[in-house]
Design an enzyme around this catalytic site. Structure first.
Site, PDB file in Angstrom:
ATOM      1  N   ASP A 385       0.790  -1.215  -0.161  1.00  0.00           N
ATOM      2  CA  ASP A 385      -0.115   0.023  -0.011  1.00  0.00           C
ATOM      3  C   ASP A 385       0.807   1.423   0.067  1.00  0.00           C
ATOM      4  O   ASP A 385       0.581   2.248  -0.706  1.00  0.00           O
ATOM      5  CB  ASP A 385      -0.919   0.005   1.230  1.00  0.00           C
ATOM      6  CG  ASP A 385      -1.857  -1.152   1.308  1.00  0.00           C
ATOM      7  OD1 ASP A 385      -1.857  -1.660   0.177  1.00  0.00           O
ATOM      8  OD2 ASP A 385      -2.378  -1.426   2.297  1.00  0.00           O
TER       9      ASP A 385
HETATM   10  N1  LIG Z   1       1.555   1.904  10.373  1.00  0.00           N
HETATM   11  C1  LIG Z   1       0.517   1.874  10.704  1.00  0.00           C
HETATM   12  O1  LIG Z   1       0.306   2.518  11.762  1.00  0.00           O
HETATM   13  C2  LIG Z   1      -0.719   0.926  10.331  1.00  0.00           C
HETATM   14  C3  LIG Z   1      -1.655   0.581  11.238  1.00  0.00           C
HETATM   15  C4  LIG Z   1      -2.765  -0.226  10.568  1.00  0.00           C
HETATM   16  C5  LIG Z   1      -2.656  -0.338   9.214  1.00  0.00           C
HETATM   17  N2  LIG Z   1      -1.764   0.104   8.333  1.00  0.00           N
HETATM   18  C6  LIG Z   1      -1.828   0.042   7.080  1.00  0.00           C
HETATM   19  O2  LIG Z   1      -1.073  -1.075   6.741  1.00  0.00           O
HETATM   20  C7  LIG Z   1      -0.656  -0.641   5.348  1.00  0.00           C
HETATM   21  C8  LIG Z   1       0.977  -0.702   5.450  1.00  0.00           C
HETATM   22  O3  LIG Z   1       1.399  -0.908   4.120  1.00  0.00           O
HETATM   23  P1  LIG Z   1       2.620  -1.869   3.838  1.00  0.00           P
HETATM   24  O4  LIG Z   1       3.076  -1.671   2.451  1.00  0.00           O
HETATM   25  O5  LIG Z   1       3.545  -1.717   4.976  1.00  0.00           O
HETATM   26  O6  LIG Z   1       2.032  -3.267   4.032  1.00  0.00           O
HETATM   27  P2  LIG Z   1       0.850  -3.931   3.162  1.00  0.00           P
HETATM   28  O7  LIG Z   1       0.534  -2.764   2.127  1.00  0.00           O
HETATM   29  O8  LIG Z   1      -0.064  -4.598   4.128  1.00  0.00           O
HETATM   30  O9  LIG Z   1       1.517  -5.010   2.267  1.00  0.00           O
HETATM   31  C9  LIG Z   1       2.248  -5.843   2.929  1.00  0.00           C
HETATM   32  C10 LIG Z   1       2.810  -6.954   1.722  1.00  0.00           C
HETATM   33  O10 LIG Z   1       3.779  -7.612   2.242  1.00  0.00           O
HETATM   34  C11 LIG Z   1       3.546  -8.816   1.541  1.00  0.00           C
HETATM   35  N3  LIG Z   1       3.921  -9.983   2.411  1.00  0.00           N
HETATM   36  C12 LIG Z   1       3.261 -10.530   3.453  1.00  0.00           C
HETATM   37  N4  LIG Z   1       4.188 -11.510   4.238  1.00  0.00           N
HETATM   38  C13 LIG Z   1       5.186 -11.407   3.239  1.00  0.00           C
HETATM   39  C14 LIG Z   1       6.278 -12.404   3.468  1.00  0.00           C
HETATM   40  N5  LIG Z   1       6.573 -13.150   4.444  1.00  0.00           N
HETATM   41  N6  LIG Z   1       7.322 -12.306   2.698  1.00  0.00           N
HETATM   42  C15 LIG Z   1       7.254 -11.338   1.560  1.00  0.00           C
HETATM   43  N7  LIG Z   1       6.101 -10.556   1.472  1.00  0.00           N
HETATM   44  C16 LIG Z   1       5.147 -10.740   2.550  1.00  0.00           C
HETATM   45  C17 LIG Z   1       2.314  -9.046   1.228  1.00  0.00           C
HETATM   46  O11 LIG Z   1       1.801  -9.623  -0.108  1.00  0.00           O
HETATM   47  P3  LIG Z   1       2.018 -11.277  -0.242  1.00  0.00           P
HETATM   48  O12 LIG Z   1       0.757 -11.523   0.616  1.00  0.00           O
HETATM   49  O13 LIG Z   1       1.673 -11.518  -1.759  1.00  0.00           O
HETATM   50  O14 LIG Z   1       3.211 -11.751   0.261  1.00  0.00           O
HETATM   51  C18 LIG Z   1       1.616  -7.614   1.221  1.00  0.00           C
HETATM   52  O15 LIG Z   1       1.439  -7.144  -0.528  1.00  0.00           O
HETATM   53  C19 LIG Z   1      -1.222   0.394   5.029  1.00  0.00           C
HETATM   54  O16 LIG Z   1      -2.339   0.237   4.309  1.00  0.00           O
HETATM   55  C20 LIG Z   1      -1.196   0.908   6.293  1.00  0.00           C
HETATM   56  O17 LIG Z   1      -2.306   2.030   6.111  1.00  0.00           O
HETATM   57  C21 LIG Z   1      -0.853   0.982   8.907  1.00  0.00           C
END
Ligand SMILES: NC(=O)c1ccc[n+]([C@@H]2O[C@H](COP(=O)([O-])OP(=O)(O)OC[C@H]3O[C@@H](n4cnc5c(N)ncnc54)[C@H](OP(=O)(O)O)[C@@H]3O)[C@@H](O)[C@H]2O)c1
Ligand SMILES: NC(=O)c1ccc[n+]([C@@H]2O[C@H](COP(=O)([O-])OP(=O)(O)OC[C@H]3O[C@@H](n4cnc5c(N)ncnc54)[C@H](OP(=O)(O)O)[C@@H]3O)[C@@H](O)[C@H]2O)c1
Lengths: 458, 97, 97, 458
Positions: A385
């Site tokens: 994301d």
């Molecule tokens: N930081 C905060 O405070 C917070 C709190 C709550 C929510 N969020 C939200 O969380 C999201 C964070 O974005 P992000 O880009 O860090 O994470 P993300 O958008 O959730 O993407 C995580 C990616 O990691 C991949 N993944 C998962 N496990 C993996 C593994 N073992 N090895 C390799 N790849 C793996 C997943 O794809 P695969 O499944 O295909 O592997 C997924 O595409 C945002 O939408 C944010 O708003 C943030």
């Protein structure tokens, strides 16, 4: 112990809470701040025992506290870092529940002599406590991914919500006027329902914001109980949390580039979205560890973009190994840290700190974005994301408006992820299909290890 | 305590709450939320008071439930916050930023 | 209002006072001092109250003196503070710093 | 108007004061903040009239307010900017006096039924109010230079002070126990004396710090009166000023590099100092406007150090003219601004802003000090203490420990002043005798005008 003494000690506890929040908002003092808070809570609890000694139902009370500790402490100790936010959500929920229960008991005990103010505050606590309880449970389920993290919206949903809210208010009035147990229970039920409906339409990045909001709510219920129970301490503590929680909610919303209003009233405005389902059949360019190694080997500047996946794979040490290797080859390496990468703010800083990544290699979003133009390779490890162009291009998508790391400006983009599945916000990432993008499928740790050895081999 | 005093205390506490956290860095959002969350666990005090006053079994039962939940909120909250912050030890320098 | 309430109000007000000014830039030290100084001119309220209650000429005389002084403090203070700040108009940009 | 209404409006006024302080501590909102404060004060005053209507002695009250306004407003309007700090001191003094008078009246009116707490707070107000009053008057005289700005210390002085303080405390006790008018008046007299003795030994840079401290004192007296008069508003307002004043005092002390402790207890510790008398007969190198013009003409970098004298001479426009001229000649020009140059913090910023000096030419002490090494000419215009090396070299001199602008690191130093007289702190400045220093005697404005025309001529 006389009343003055009791009140003074209570006030002291209140001061502890102020100092706790003060400390918690500065990195150097944060931990001490938390301990001061714990101290205040301990004082507050002990003094109640002392002041009201001998307590009726002492056995029950002590027993209950024991049970609570036996549940809470291990949960807090065992939880994985990646799951802390949902645990906080859960804790907040039970707090709200506790406040609601206390209020219900007060209500049952209310004599007909109770002042209207008291009744109103009691009812207020029941309602908000219940909302906070059920709402937090939903956020927990979302973060724990026991249910979809995407906004749950059903046609006409907003009318249902509005109706529920209306009836909550109506019944509240009824309960205030005509003291009665049944109406109160109905009210509680309605409030619980409203909490659920309020949080369901919230998706993706907004979840932590809502947790913070519900946290502030719970604070207010505590303040209200303080009024009913004539405890200055509860009033102060509750108000503090309510106020600071509100500010914090705003700060979080800003950090994630979300409109607070949009979040709060999302429930009423949200329309069913056609966020494209994950994993369509479209061509992507996937590569081998060696391909990646070669790309890196001939790069002058590489930016590593870590995300939630890095935490899941616990690949922080491996990524550092790779970075050091590249640096030893004279490649200019930086980590691009998005404020909400992972599942809690600061998640990535914490994770990389574990692997003792030198702090000066971590670049915040604003620093790193302008540099992608001069970057040969952006290697996105378990992030999605936070690099998804949809945040800039697709109005109405759950993360629209969130500032992102503009990796697409760099010459090459490499994604390390296990599948084509989307991230937290559950939306497709066009960048995966971009010709300049290469995907390396597999668990981040495994992939990185392969890349490292391949790069060593070159 | 008369209503006026309570209002004053409320208003002042609001300002304290606002001011105290208004400058927090985004890295600390989650720990701060978690700490504040633990603080409202003091509803435990309220739960104990009502448990003390409970006459009927219903009241007592509800109070006991309240105590359990409040304790989880309070103790669990402080412990988990401490664990979060513990993880920052790694990069004091970072934290200072 | 009972003593406890007053103590609470006092303590909270202390925190508000501390927090609110703790980040002021040195350029504003004097205007801030001057403004705070004007604020304690509200002792005028107290002076009016005692003047209202005065029975003897002595009491009245003293109260009237108090009112005069308090008014000078309050009105003069706000006016002079405003004039000081007026001078900053020149460099808003500077002020932002 | 009923009591609740009265209290609520009072609270609203209190909130105004909070917002006022909040606003005043940010440059953008400072002016609005001050107006909000004035609004709060107005509300507070009107509501007393409304609540206690019809007031006894109404005529007297209104008359007194009129008189006060007729004195305060013109004074505030007419005062020169350079004299504002002493006016503030004066205002603070009268405020303290008012609080003391109010307390005396309360005391006279005290029935034997008065609670000890009330008596104690009343006496406290009398004492602190008097100290604040007389102390402020002295600071006024010092800043107005109606008396020496140097520490006034006489042998054994500190014992006298200690004795006075002791007797103040003693008599206070007596007054609390045995209600009586005579003892109260004695107490007032002693307190006034103590205020004088407390401030006399304070010299030079510490004066504004002491004003701020006395300001905080007055705040506390107001809070105390609030308790006695059962006015939440006074309690809140007074406490706010007391607390913020205390912090502000510390911040000021830091900005001037003074130890707060040293300032407060200076009275008790100060020893007679042998600050060398001004104007000894020692050779100095004095130059003509042309000499100065030539030096400037061939400089690559020039730093202008403005001080109090620039304000006295009202030479801000002329200095800007000179700077622009140099810039047009390709010389790199910066103004070195010392935090306490002049007679109020920010004095120089304000002064130069009047002449619309571009903000980016103003360099704060920390920015500019490292650059003197590469500076060809430092031209010190009506400044003295802020460039006096004694602050670093002469322990025990009134400004010892104050950070200074290290002009002596630049290749040449030019002083524009009228005579060899010392500055505010009244101490000799060795730099004037330094071989690399050239003095251009005369009023800053006159001298600058000459330099400008000479430089144009080149
Ligand atoms: N930081 C905060 O405070 C917070 C709190 C709550 C929510 N969020 C939200 O969380 C999201 C964070 O974005 P992000 O880009 O860090 O994470 P993300 O958008 O959730 O993407 C995580 C990616 O990691 C991949 N993944 C998962 N496990 C993996 C593994 N073992 N090895 C390799 N790849 C793996 C997943 O794809 P695969 O499944 O295909 O592997 C997924 O595409 C945002 O939408 C944010 O708003 C943030
Ligand atoms: N900023 C504050 O908040 C504040 C408040 C109170 C006190 N202070 C103190 O004030 C001092 C400020 O230092 P400063 O260097 O700015 O001023 P300073 O040390 O008082 O020196 C001012 C110099 O300007 C010269 N001067 C006066 N009128 C002049 C004129 N018309 N033309 C040319 N020169 C003139 C005087 O010498 P001649 O008489 O020979 O001309 C004097 O040497 C420090 O000691 C500071 O602690 C500061």
């Amino acid at each position: 112990m006389n009343r003055t003494m009791y009140d003074l000690i209570g006030l002291a506890a209140g001061v502890c809470f102020i100092l706790a929040l003060k400390g918690l908002s500065h990195p150097k003092t944060a931990r001490r701040g938390n301990l001061i808070g714990a101290l205040g809570a301990t004082i507050a609890t002990l003094v109640v025992f002392a002041y009201n000694a001998p307590l009726n139902n002492l056995g029950w009370i002590v027993g209950a506290i024991a049970v609570g500790s036996l549940i809470g402490v291990p949960a807090a100790r065992r939880v994985q870092m990646t799951q802390m936010p949902q645990l906080v959500a859960l804790f907040n929920g039970v707090g709200g529940g506790a406040a609601a229960l206390v209020a219900i008991v007060e209500y049952l005990a209310l004599g007909s002599d109770a002042s209207t103010a008291v009744v109103i505050f009691t009812v207020f606590t029941v309602v908000v406590g219940c909302v906070s309880f059920s709402g937090s449970i939903i956020t927990f389920l979302k973060l724990q991914e026991l249910m979809t993290t995407r906004p749950v919206v059903f046609p006409g949903g907003r009318f249902v919500i509005a109706a529920t809210l209306a009836s909550v208010l109506g019944v509240s009035g009824w309960v205030v006027v005509a003291l009665g147990t049944t109406p109160l229970l109905i009210l509680a039920a309605l409030s619980l329902l409203f909490g659920v409906l309020f949080v369901l339409p919230v998706g993706g990045a907004d979840v932590p914001i809502v947790i913070s909001l519900l946290n502030a709510f719970t604070g207010l219920t505590v303040a209200a109980s303080g009024y009913v129970l004539d405890s200055t301490l509860l009033i102060i503590a509750g108000t503090l949390v309510g106020a600071s929680g509100t500010i914090l909610t705003r700060l979080m919303a800003d950090a994630m580039g979300r409109s607070l209003f949009g979040t709060l009233f999302g429930a009423f405005t949200a329309k069913p979205q056609d966020a494209s389902a994950a994993g369509e059949e479209r061509p992507v360019r996937s590569g081998s560890p060696d391909d990646v190694a070669i790309l890196l080997n001939y790069a002058r500047r590489v930016v590593i973009v870590p995300g939630f996946g890095l935490a899941v794979a616990q690949a922080q040490h491996t990524v550092r190994e790779l970075a050091d290797l590249m640096i030893s080859k004279g490649i200019d390496v930086a980590y691009g840290i998005h404020p909400v990468a992972g599942r809690m703010p600061g998640h990535m800083n914490v994770l990389l700190a574990e692997a003792n990544v030198p702090y000066d290699q971590l670049a915040e979003m604003d620093e790193v974005n302008p540099t992608f133009g001069q970057t040969d390779v952006a290697i996105v490890i378990g992030a999605n994301d936070v690099v998804n162009p949809a945040a800039q291009t697709t109005p109405g998508c759950p993360i629209y408006g969130m500032p992102i790391l503009e990796v697409s400006n760099s010459a090459n983009v490499i994604f390390l992820k296990r599948s084509m599945r989307p991230g937290f916000a559950g939306i497709e990432n066009e960048l995966l299909y971009d010709p300049k993008t290469m995907l390396l499928f597999g668990d981040a740790k495994a992939s990185l290890t392969k890349v490292v050895s391949a790069l060593k081999a070159l | 305590m008369d209503a006026m005093a309570i209002v004053s205390i409320f208003v002042l506490a609001v300002f304290v709450g606002f001011e105290v956290v208004s400058k927090v860095s985004s890295t600390l959002h989650t720990p701060l939320m978690s700490g504040a969350n633990a603080i409202h666990g003091v509803i435990l005090v309220g739960a104990i008071i009502v448990a003390d006053h409970s006459e009927t079994t219903l009241e007592l039962g509800l109070s006991v439930a309240a105590i359990i939940l409040a304790t989880i909120n309070m103790i669990g909250g402080f412990v988990v916050t401490d664990r979060m912050l513990e993880m920052f030890k790694g990069n004091k320098k970072g934290a200072d930023k």
